[in-house]
Design a protein around this motif. Sequence first.
Motif, mmCIF file in Angstrom:
data_model
loop_
_atom_site.group_PDB
_atom_site.id
_atom_site.type_symbol
_atom_site.label_atom_id
_atom_site.label_comp_id
_atom_site.label_asym_id
_atom_site.label_seq_id
_atom_site.Cartn_x
_atom_site.Cartn_y
_atom_site.Cartn_z
ATOM 1 N N UNK A 15 16.582 -4.476 18.414
ATOM 2 C CA UNK A 15 16.161 -3.625 17.287
ATOM 3 C C UNK A 15 16.437 -4.310 15.948
ATOM 4 N N UNK A 16 15.725 -3.861 14.943
ATOM 5 C CA UNK A 16 15.867 -4.433 13.597
ATOM 6 C C UNK A 16 16.120 -3.307 12.606
ATOM 7 N N UNK A 17 17.335 -2.755 12.613
ATOM 8 C CA UNK A 17 17.615 -1.643 11.693
ATOM 9 C C UNK A 17 17.586 -2.101 10.244
ATOM 10 N N UNK A 18 17.191 -1.186 9.386
ATOM 11 C CA UNK A 18 17.118 -1.500 7.957
ATOM 12 C C UNK A 18 18.505 -1.476 7.338
ATOM 13 N N UNK A 47 0.823 -1.224 0.000
ATOM 14 C CA UNK A 47 0.000 0.000 0.000
ATOM 15 C C UNK A 47 0.854 1.270 0.000
ATOM 16 N N UNK A 48 1.879 1.274 -0.843
ATOM 17 C CA UNK A 48 2.715 2.464 -0.962
ATOM 18 C C UNK A 48 3.992 2.417 -0.153
ATOM 19 N N UNK A 49 4.096 1.499 0.795
ATOM 20 C CA UNK A 49 5.312 1.396 1.610
ATOM 21 C C UNK A 49 6.378 0.611 0.859
ATOM 22 N N UNK A 50 7.634 0.986 1.044
ATOM 23 C CA UNK A 50 8.736 0.273 0.409
ATOM 24 C C UNK A 50 9.014 -1.027 1.161
ATOM 25 N N UNK A 51 9.518 -2.047 0.436
ATOM 26 C CA UNK A 51 9.839 -3.329 1.061
ATOM 27 C C UNK A 51 11.094 -3.192 1.908
ATOM 28 N N UNK A 52 11.061 -3.677 3.151
ATOM 29 C CA UNK A 52 12.231 -3.515 4.013
ATOM 30 C C UNK A 52 13.296 -4.566 3.753
ATOM 31 N N UNK A 53 14.537 -4.194 4.013
ATOM 32 C CA UNK A 53 15.666 -5.109 4.046
ATOM 33 C C UNK A 53 16.365 -4.917 5.389
ATOM 34 N N UNK A 54 16.789 -6.029 6.004
ATOM 35 C CA UNK A 54 17.430 -5.933 7.315
ATOM 36 C C UNK A 54 18.705 -6.767 7.319
ATOM 37 N N UNK A 55 19.178 -7.090 8.533
ATOM 38 C CA UNK A 55 20.353 -7.934 8.695
ATOM 39 C C UNK A 55 19.930 -9.253 9.331
ATOM 40 N N UNK A 56 20.247 -10.368 8.690
ATOM 41 C CA UNK A 56 20.015 -11.708 9.237
ATOM 42 C C UNK A 56 18.582 -11.912 9.713
ATOM 43 N N UNK A 57 17.642 -11.297 9.039
ATOM 44 C CA UNK A 57 16.209 -11.476 9.321
ATOM 45 C C UNK A 57 15.812 -11.062 10.736
ATOM 46 N N UNK A 58 16.449 -10.018 11.255
ATOM 47 C CA UNK A 58 16.106 -9.552 12.588
ATOM 48 C C UNK A 58 14.677 -9.026 12.645
ATOM 49 N N UNK A 59 14.144 -8.584 11.502
ATOM 50 C CA UNK A 59 12.733 -8.177 11.490
ATOM 51 C C UNK A 59 11.830 -9.296 11.979
#
Length: 371
Positions: free
Chosen positions: A88-91, A67-79
């Motif tokens: 925390x799950x920084x991008x 819905x308009x939001x960009x797809x996130x990318x993180x480190x080692x699937x911390x999301x």
Amino acid sequence: MDTKHTTSPLLQARHAVELTDPMDVTATPPEWIQLLPSGEFRGRDGRGPYRNADPAGIIATTIAYQAGAELPMDYDHQLEYAAINGQPAPASGWIVELAVKFGGEVWGRVRWTEKAAAHIRAREYRYLSPVFRHTADGRIIRIESAALTNVPNLELVAIASRRAGGEAQPHTREEDMDLKKMLTGILGLPADSAEDVVTAKVQGLVTAAHSAGAGLASIAKAIGAPDGATADAIATEARALASRVGAPDPAKFVPIEMYQETSSALAALRKDVSASTAKSLVEEAKTAHKVSPAMEPWAQSYAEKDPDGFKAWMSASAPVVPTGPKGPDGKPPAGTGKLSDEERAVCSQLGLDEAEYLKSVQSAAPGGKEA
């Protein structure tokens, strides 16, 4: 519609994306990354097969879900782990565009964070690991995220669905129904719409959006707007162009009324000049005894339409009025009541009636009476 979804493990090692060349000491983060291979594939642990049967549909469903939001990318699937470990799950970056490439592969254009770009340049992270949803029979529905990792082909099913203190669990029907409810609500469809109906609707909106974007690009090019201009910027440029068209440069354009008036005056002037020139030619022909009074209307019309043609005729024609002695008033003497051979030849050449021509010659005699 089979609404029971499971999450999937990562791709096999041969499907993992290596972000940098290990021999390239100047490696930079790639702008485009592969998220899904084409066709059917399995995870390294043997799970699957998973099917990328409709890459355009996967992109459409992903875009609608975001819905308009960009797809996130993180480190080692911390999301996926954040709810469990509280960390925390920084991008590491954001996927800002999706595209189908190379015969059915799904690729994403990434805007990396500075920290992630530094990790990739230093080869501290070298692989990419996508997270995606699929149906029970392995058909991929949408992409959820992606992660930088050094252990490609992770168990994404377990990572994506693990509950605290428990083993990996499949997504519940309630979760799937929530997703469907959200999509049908956004698209204005009935809540009980079939999956293929929802997918078709999303694909139609994506296609329309692409067409609108192409149309805006064409308009921007036509009106001279800069590349990448927003819709508002293009509209502003179009209004400015319309304003310029509505107020033309007076040094280059004149009102139509003034143009028509000038054109009419010029046409009248040309006609007057043409008539005056023709009259001079006819007078010259009369002086040379090439035109009689009866011939004047014809001669005037001929000279107006084709001055050069009349001059040529006048040069080649024999006199039609006797050039002998003149009477006391300077006019030709009275006729004999008959046409000379030369006059009959002229009448024949010009198609004139001899009797009428004779009358015109007699009327030109002194006193204007027939001889």
